[in-house]
Design a protein around this motif. Structure first.
Motif: not given
Length: 352
Positions: A51, A199, A245, A248-249, A327
């Motif tokens: 990613e 996510e 994470r 951020a998602m 991210h």
């Protein structure tokens, strides 16, 4: 040095650490239960690396995927060759493949579909897995390892190639705790299943309230820049990276996220890694819902089912952290571009 430059440098150093420890054939190894993981670990680290668009990440990810194709068993994977095939390892191998542009094979889909339970969640194992590997039931008649696991289900929930993905997402929303988090079966830290659930659920108006509740929970966990856990009271890099994470998602960006990034950058070791803090559990096969109290620090005598297993080579933790930082950097750069566009528009209006 700007925050973006500092974070990018930390990511680059982390990637160097991972690349140095990637075997020439493309795989990684970590954890020891007592045997080390190669397939599951390679699939996870490869996905985290894939990613990131920086340095040799594409090559690293492609080599790890090529190795997985060589060692896989008809589109199915395991923790290691000595273990039974399982849905979780297969899911992470599939996630890596999708990230690189490959579809999910019909054999993989058939295997994963067998692990979908009545409640819509995915079980890590089914009885058939152990029969195929060991030729007997391996004392696995109890349903603990055969029930749906939120941590496994959440990992699968963002696989675009699953025809029955809607079933998983719906099951995940129902499994959310009243706190807004999700509790995994194999992990001490709820941040793992929570970040992956965000996510899978993001982008859907139907589950927007679930995402909001999860974001609020994660934000409370990292108010001071790090997630403090019973085993890592000064901050767990693994749990903190997952919290970042997940936020951020969900599209969250603000002072909280920047504090997390600064804490993680400062916690990086000289060799580019982060200290082992991916706390994995191996619950007794009879245990339907692991009781976290059994794994809390203490001097009492423990059974083999009440031991925390860490990534002794720091690969799982490090790959998780650099993925989260990437991210964050992407979000910061996007915000910077948006600000520049806004300033440009303001200047244009003034000139007119």
């Amino acid at each position: 040095m700007s925050s973006v430059d500092q974070l990018t440098r930390a990511i680059s150093r982390g990637l160097d650490f991972l690349e140095e420890r990637q075997d020439s054939d493309g795989h990684w190894q970590d954890f020891s239960l007592p045997f080390e993981s190669d397939m599951w670990l390679t699939a996870y680290v490869g996905t985290m690396v894939s990613e990131i668009s920086l340095g040799n990440t594409r090559s690293m990810a492609e080599r790890s995927y090529a190795w997985l194709q060589q060692v896989g068993n008809r589109g199915r994977w395991a923790y290691a060759d000595v273990a039974a095939l399982d849905a979780d390892s297969t899911i992470w191998a599939s996630r890596l493949g999708e990230q690189l542009g490959f579809g999910i094979s019909s054999e993989t889909l058939e295997f994963l579909h067998k692990h979908v339970c009545e409640d819509g969640q995915i079980a890590t194992y089914i009885h058939e897995d152990f029969l195929e590997r060991y030729g007997d039931d391996f004392q696995m008649r109890s349903p603990g390892w055969y029930r749906g696991h939120p941590c496994v289900t959440s990992a699968a929930s963002s696989l675009a190639g699953l025809p029955w993905r809607d079933t998983l997402v719906r099951a995940l929303s129902l499994a959310q705790q009243s706190t807004g988090s999700w509790h995994g079966y194999w992990w001490m830290d709820p941040e793992y299943a929570t970040a992956l659930s965000i996510e899978g659920l993001r982008g859907s108006a139907e589950y927007a309230s679930s995402v909001v509740a999860a974001v609020q929970w994660l934000s409370r966990r990292v108010q001071d820049g790090a997630v403090n856990t019973p085993h890592f009271p000064q901050g767990s890099a693994f749990a903190t990276g997952l919290a970042l994470r997940g936020l951020a998602m969900a599209g969250e960006l603000g002072p909280v996220q920047e504090r997390i990034g600064a804490w993680l950058a400062n916690a990086q070791r000289r060799d580019g890694s982060w200290s082992s803090s991916a706390a994995m559990l191996i619950p007794n096969p009879h245990m339907m819902r692991p009781n976290p109290l059994l794994w809390l620090p203490g001097k009492r005598k423990r059974t083999r089912w009440e031991t925390i297993f860490l990534d002794q080579y720091r690969l799982h933790t490090t790959s998780t952290v650099i993925n989260a930082l990437w991210h964050l950097v992407a979000a910061l750069e996007q915000e910077g571009d948006a600000n520049l566009c806004a300033e440009g528009a303001d200047h244009q209006r003034i000139r007119q």
